[in-house]
Design an enzyme around this catalytic site. Structure first.
Site, PDB file in Angstrom:
ATOM      1  N   GLY A 271       0.834  -1.190   0.000  1.00  0.00           N
ATOM      2  CA  GLY A 271       0.000   0.000   0.000  1.00  0.00           C
ATOM      3  C   GLY A 271       0.871   1.243   0.000  1.00  0.00           C
ATOM      4  O   GLY A 271       2.049   1.176   0.371  1.00  0.00           O
TER       5      GLY A 271
ATOM      6  N   CYS B 187       5.823  -0.479   7.033  1.00  0.00           N
ATOM      7  CA  CYS B 187       5.553   0.724   6.252  1.00  0.00           C
ATOM      8  C   CYS B 187       6.788   1.074   5.420  1.00  0.00           C
ATOM      9  O   CYS B 187       7.905   1.019   5.935  1.00  0.00           O
ATOM     10  CB  CYS B 187       5.221   1.863   7.212  1.00  0.00           C
ATOM     11  SG  CYS B 187       4.855   3.422   6.406  1.00  0.00           S
TER      12      CYS B 187
ATOM     13  N   HIS C  10      -4.293   1.794   7.854  1.00  0.00           N
ATOM     14  CA  HIS C  10      -2.892   2.220   7.879  1.00  0.00           C
ATOM     15  C   HIS C  10      -2.671   3.363   6.879  1.00  0.00           C
ATOM     16  O   HIS C  10      -2.094   4.399   7.229  1.00  0.00           O
ATOM     17  CB  HIS C  10      -1.984   1.024   7.549  1.00  0.00           C
ATOM     18  CG  HIS C  10      -0.533   1.367   7.449  1.00  0.00           C
ATOM     19  ND1 HIS C  10       0.398   0.952   8.383  1.00  0.00           N
ATOM     20  CD2 HIS C  10       0.165   2.093   6.532  1.00  0.00           C
ATOM     21  CE1 HIS C  10       1.588   1.415   8.037  1.00  0.00           C
ATOM     22  NE2 HIS C  10       1.476   2.096   6.918  1.00  0.00           N
TER      23      HIS C  10
ATOM     24  N   HIS D  29      -1.950   7.831   7.158  1.00  0.00           N
ATOM     25  CA  HIS D  29      -0.929   8.647   6.468  1.00  0.00           C
ATOM     26  C   HIS D  29      -1.519   9.980   5.995  1.00  0.00           C
ATOM     27  O   HIS D  29      -0.853  11.006   6.022  1.00  0.00           O
ATOM     28  CB  HIS D  29      -0.396   7.903   5.234  1.00  0.00           C
ATOM     29  CG  HIS D  29       0.707   6.919   5.539  1.00  0.00           C
ATOM     30  ND1 HIS D  29       1.904   7.307   6.096  1.00  0.00           N
ATOM     31  CD2 HIS D  29       0.800   5.588   5.336  1.00  0.00           C
ATOM     32  CE1 HIS D  29       2.680   6.231   6.219  1.00  0.00           C
ATOM     33  NE2 HIS D  29       2.039   5.170   5.775  1.00  0.00           N
TER      34      HIS D  29
HETATM   35 CO    CO Z   1       2.739   3.234   5.690  1.00  0.00          CO
END
Ligand code: CO
Length: 174
Positions: free
Chosen positions: A45, A99, A141, A145
């Site tokens: 992602g 991440c 998640h 951001h």
């Molecule tokens: Co991330």
């Protein structure tokens, strides 16, 4: 075009992204670049802020297994969300997260088990999906951001301290 990933503790990751207003070629190029960048960096992602663009745009593409050791992320499987909003949520559980902006660090984070999200696609068409498990976690998640938040901010005080120590040590080794 593959773009550079903004990495922690870069302050740009803390900035809140703004709604997209024009669903034009510029947005389409951004989305295509995000996909190329995510695949090149082995991510599942990516939010636009992670390539330094402060717009409420995110993509997710969960790899599918093609053979025993190979996975694939075909373009057509990419979920593109513009201006996403969570309209309902249910349950809580822990899942391991990582991440691209905090490379090589993984930790269990508490998230809603199920989320319903309203968003726009790249052509400005309104969509609504309800998801659970890993996709729901990925959406939460990436949506964090857009509000300038990283998953490490959800760690307990002790785990966060441990992370900062490890991170500093790693930077010195580089
Ligand atoms: Co991330």
């Amino acid at each position: 075009m593959i773009r550079d990933i903004v990495v922690y503790p870069d302050r740009r990751l803390k900035k809140i992204s703004v709604d997209v207003e024009k669903f034009d070629t510029e947005l389409h190029i951004l989305l295509d670049d995000m996909y190329e960048t995510m695949v090149a960096k082995n991510g599942v992602g990516l939010a636009a802020v992670q390539i330094g663009v402060h717009q409420r745009v995110l993509i997710i593409n969960l790899p599918i297994e093609t053979t025993e050791e190979q996975t694939d992320q075909p373009t057509e499987n990419t979920i593109e969300m513009i201006n996403p909003v969570i309209v309902s949520k249910d349950g809580l559980s822990l899942h391991q997260e990582g991440c691209l902006s905090v490379p090589e660090f993984f930790e269990d984070i508490e998230r809603y088990e199920e989320v319903e999200v309203e968003f726009f696609d790249r052509h400005g068409k309104k969509k609504n999906i309800k998801n659970s498990e890993f996709l729901a976690v990925a959406i939460q998640h990436e949506m964090d951001h857009l509000d300038g938040k990283l998953f490490i901010e959800k760690l307990s005080y002790i785990k966060r301290k441990k992370f900062e120590k490890e991170w500093k040590k790693r930077q010195k080794e580089k």
